[in-house]
Write a protein that holds these residues in place. Structure first.
Motif, PDB file in Angstrom:
ATOM      1  N   ASN A  64     -25.693   6.921 -35.880  1.00 19.48           N
ATOM      2  CA  ASN A  64     -26.233   6.012 -34.870  1.00 19.48           C
ATOM      3  C   ASN A  64     -27.004   6.866 -33.788  1.00 19.48           C
ATOM      4  N   ARG A  65     -26.465   8.152 -33.349  1.00 18.33           N
ATOM      5  CA  ARG A  65     -27.079   9.016 -32.217  1.00 18.33           C
ATOM      6  C   ARG A  65     -28.506   9.377 -33.022  1.00 18.33           C
ATOM      7  N   ASN A  66     -28.618   9.832 -34.243  1.00 20.94           N
ATOM      8  CA  ASN A  66     -29.735  10.312 -34.814  1.00 20.94           C
ATOM      9  C   ASN A  66     -30.151   9.573 -35.848  1.00 20.94           C
ATOM     10  N   ALA A  67     -31.324   8.624 -35.599  1.00 19.20           N
ATOM     11  CA  ALA A  67     -31.900   7.797 -36.431  1.00 19.20           C
ATOM     12  C   ALA A  67     -32.633   8.584 -37.446  1.00 19.20           C
ATOM     13  N   SER A 233     -36.953  15.352 -40.458  1.00 23.24           N
ATOM     14  CA  SER A 233     -37.901  16.095 -39.517  1.00 23.24           C
ATOM     15  C   SER A 233     -37.658  17.450 -39.185  1.00 23.24           C
ATOM     16  N   LYS A 234     -38.242  18.663 -39.381  1.00 20.46           N
ATOM     17  CA  LYS A 234     -38.183  19.818 -39.056  1.00 20.46           C
ATOM     18  C   LYS A 234     -38.357  20.148 -37.755  1.00 20.46           C
ATOM     19  N   ALA A 235     -39.203  19.199 -36.834  1.00 21.04           N
ATOM     20  CA  ALA A 235     -39.425  19.253 -35.374  1.00 21.04           C
ATOM     21  C   ALA A 235     -38.085  18.622 -34.536  1.00 21.04           C
ATOM     22  N   ARG A 236     -37.501  17.770 -35.254  1.00 23.58           N
ATOM     23  CA  ARG A 236     -36.337  17.214 -34.701  1.00 23.58           C
ATOM     24  C   ARG A 236     -35.200  18.134 -34.742  1.00 23.58           C
ATOM     25  N   GLN A 237     -35.020  18.785 -36.036  1.00 24.23           N
ATOM     26  CA  GLN A 237     -33.971  19.724 -36.243  1.00 24.23           C
ATOM     27  C   GLN A 237     -33.998  20.990 -35.071  1.00 24.23           C
ATOM     28  N   ARG A 238     -35.371  21.462 -34.857  1.00 29.82           N
ATOM     29  CA  ARG A 238     -35.385  22.373 -33.974  1.00 29.82           C
ATOM     30  C   ARG A 238     -35.153  21.813 -32.611  1.00 29.82           C
ATOM     31  N   GLN A 239     -35.492  20.745 -32.150  1.00 29.25           N
ATOM     32  CA  GLN A 239     -35.184  20.169 -31.064  1.00 29.25           C
ATOM     33  C   GLN A 239     -33.663  20.174 -30.872  1.00 29.25           C
ATOM     34  N   LEU A 240     -32.927  19.551 -31.814  1.00 29.00           N
ATOM     35  CA  LEU A 240     -31.348  19.611 -31.622  1.00 29.00           C
ATOM     36  C   LEU A 240     -30.794  20.856 -31.574  1.00 29.00           C
ATOM     37  N   GLY A 241     -31.289  21.868 -32.465  1.00 27.18           N
ATOM     38  CA  GLY A 241     -30.555  23.339 -32.390  1.00 27.18           C
ATOM     39  C   GLY A 241     -29.369  23.106 -33.125  1.00 27.18           C
ATOM     40  N   ALA A 242     -28.305  24.151 -32.711  1.00 25.63           N
ATOM     41  CA  ALA A 242     -27.059  23.940 -33.180  1.00 25.63           C
ATOM     42  C   ALA A 242     -26.098  24.856 -32.214  1.00 25.63           C
ATOM     43  N   THR A 243     -24.719  24.498 -32.641  1.00 27.38           N
ATOM     44  CA  THR A 243     -23.750  25.326 -31.855  1.00 27.38           C
ATOM     45  C   THR A 243     -23.627  26.731 -32.332  1.00 27.38           C
ATOM     46  N   SER A 244     -22.549  27.326 -31.879  1.00 29.90           N
ATOM     47  CA  SER A 244     -22.530  28.827 -32.459  1.00 29.90           C
ATOM     48  C   SER A 244     -21.996  28.817 -33.898  1.00 29.90           C
ATOM     49  N   ARG A 245     -21.440  27.576 -34.274  1.00 34.79           N
ATOM     50  CA  ARG A 245     -20.983  27.219 -35.734  1.00 34.79           C
ATOM     51  C   ARG A 245     -21.708  26.393 -36.603  1.00 34.79           C
ATOM     52  N   THR A 246     -22.205  25.192 -36.263  1.00 38.67           N
ATOM     53  CA  THR A 246     -22.684  24.264 -36.793  1.00 38.67           C
ATOM     54  C   THR A 246     -24.027  23.668 -36.305  1.00 38.67           C
ATOM     55  N   PRO A 247     -24.965  23.127 -37.339  1.00 33.33           N
ATOM     56  CA  PRO A 247     -26.249  22.544 -36.762  1.00 33.33           C
ATOM     57  C   PRO A 247     -25.836  21.067 -36.074  1.00 33.33           C
ATOM     58  N   ARG A 248     -26.473  20.754 -35.319  1.00 31.28           N
ATOM     59  CA  ARG A 248     -26.520  19.562 -34.735  1.00 31.28           C
ATOM     60  C   ARG A 248     -27.308  18.220 -35.507  1.00 31.28           C
ATOM     61  N   TRP A 249     -28.166  18.830 -36.375  1.00 34.13           N
ATOM     62  CA  TRP A 249     -29.019  18.012 -37.094  1.00 34.13           C
ATOM     63  C   TRP A 249     -28.552  17.630 -38.539  1.00 34.13           C
ATOM     64  N   ALA A 250     -27.327  18.216 -39.004  1.00 32.78           N
ATOM     65  CA  ALA A 250     -26.671  18.011 -40.363  1.00 32.78           C
ATOM     66  C   ALA A 250     -25.163  17.782 -40.254  1.00 32.78           C
ATOM     67  N   ILE A 251     -24.803  17.210 -41.274  1.00 28.54           N
ATOM     68  CA  ILE A 251     -23.400  16.852 -41.432  1.00 28.54           C
ATOM     69  C   ILE A 251     -22.959  16.715 -42.962  1.00 28.54           C
ATOM     70  N   ALA A 252     -21.641  17.160 -43.266  1.00 28.49           N
ATOM     71  CA  ALA A 252     -21.210  17.012 -44.670  1.00 28.49           C
ATOM     72  C   ALA A 252     -20.350  15.792 -44.494  1.00 28.49           C
ATOM     73  N   LEU A 253     -20.407  14.875 -45.725  1.00 25.91           N
ATOM     74  CA  LEU A 253     -19.659  13.666 -45.869  1.00 25.91           C
ATOM     75  C   LEU A 253     -18.782  14.070 -47.049  1.00 25.91           C
ATOM     76  N   LYS A 254     -17.330  14.048 -46.868  1.00 24.32           N
ATOM     77  CA  LYS A 254     -16.586  14.510 -47.953  1.00 24.32           C
ATOM     78  C   LYS A 254     -15.478  13.140 -48.142  1.00 24.32           C
ATOM     79  N   PRO A 255     -15.238  12.829 -49.525  1.00 24.28           N
ATOM     80  CA  PRO A 255     -14.271  11.716 -49.852  1.00 24.28           C
ATOM     81  C   PRO A 255     -12.881  12.040 -49.124  1.00 24.28           C
TER      82      PRO A 255
END
Length: 255
Positions: A64-67, A233-255
């Protein structure tokens, strides 16, 4: 000021490294290692760290935060490897820890030259797996730990005969790549093996794809522990950036 020892030894180390990659080593491994320790900056530096992915218990908040639009890929349960190219020529590979795994990448059949020889440094992020030995009906006879051990072993022949495969999933350093989908298409055109990618426009699309994955994951032809969802969007990926450990523009979904 540059270390005089670096100025003297760097050309020799680069020459020895290139000759070794071409299959005509000029010096033995022990000598090369000693030279590399004396001159650690001779080879191209690691410029992009390999990050982990956040796995939220409830992905709805992130969605919801990242359309969208989003891209969705299977999350192969392997070991991450970064392959570095200089002016289109493969130079070396390293693990998330920074440890060199160039020999293992060569054993896995890494692409030695990028089509068109793009200038500068290009980094190809891959997942290393033992696909040839995987049995969908049971478990992989070669465990993830065995793959990690194989990646750390030196030499162009693995005494344990772990047959590695590299699946490319992202890149950096290539101009005119505007989306994650374009990045994957570029990798496929170069000849890299990649994982199939699905497009999703809305959070509901993502969640329905994940629900379908949970019902069918046991039948996949390789070990997989979830899905990876990225902003396209690569532009949005660059805009959001990352923490020292994880990108803010991607997540993993696990069962």
């Amino acid at each position: 000021m540059c270390n005089p020892l670096t100025l003297m030894l760097a050309p020799l180390i680069r020459l020895a490294d290139a000759a070794y990659r071409a299959g005509v080593p000029l010096i033995n491994d022990a000598t090369y290692d000693r030279l590399a320790r004396l001159c650690p900056n001779a080879l191209p530096p690691i410029t992009t760290p390999l990050l982990s992915l956040d796995t939220p218990a409830d992905p709805t908040n992130w969605l919801n935060r990242n359309a969208g639009p989003y891209t969705i890929q299977l999350k192969a349960d392997g070991v991450s490897v970064n392959c570095i190219y200089e002016d289109g020529v493969f130079i070396r590979a390293h693990l998330r820890s920074g440890r060199d795994c160039t020999d293992a990448a060569l054993r896995a059949g890494v692409l030695l030259d990028l089509p068109g020889r793009p200038p500068g440094t290009v980094e190809i992020r891959c997942e290393a797996m033992a696909l040839d030995d995987y049995q969908p009906s049971g478990c992989a006879p070669v465990s993830r730990n065995a793959v990690a051990a194989a990646l750390r072993r030196k030499g162009l022949v693995d005494p344990a005969d772990v047959r590695l495969s590299l699946l490319a999933f992202d890149l950096s350093g290539v101009d005119n790549i505007a989306t994650q989908r374009q990045a994957l298409s570029w990798l496929e055109c170069c000849g890299f093996a990649t994982l199939a990618c699905l497009d999703a426009a809305t959070p509901d699309d993502v969640l329905s794809t994940f629900a379908a994955f949970c019902l069918s994951s046991a039948s996949l032809p390789f070990p997989c522990d979830g899905l990876v969802v990225k902003l396209d969007s690569k532009a949005r990926q660059r805009q959001l950036g990352a923490t020292s450990r994880t990108p803010r523009w991607a997540i993993a979904l696990k069962p």
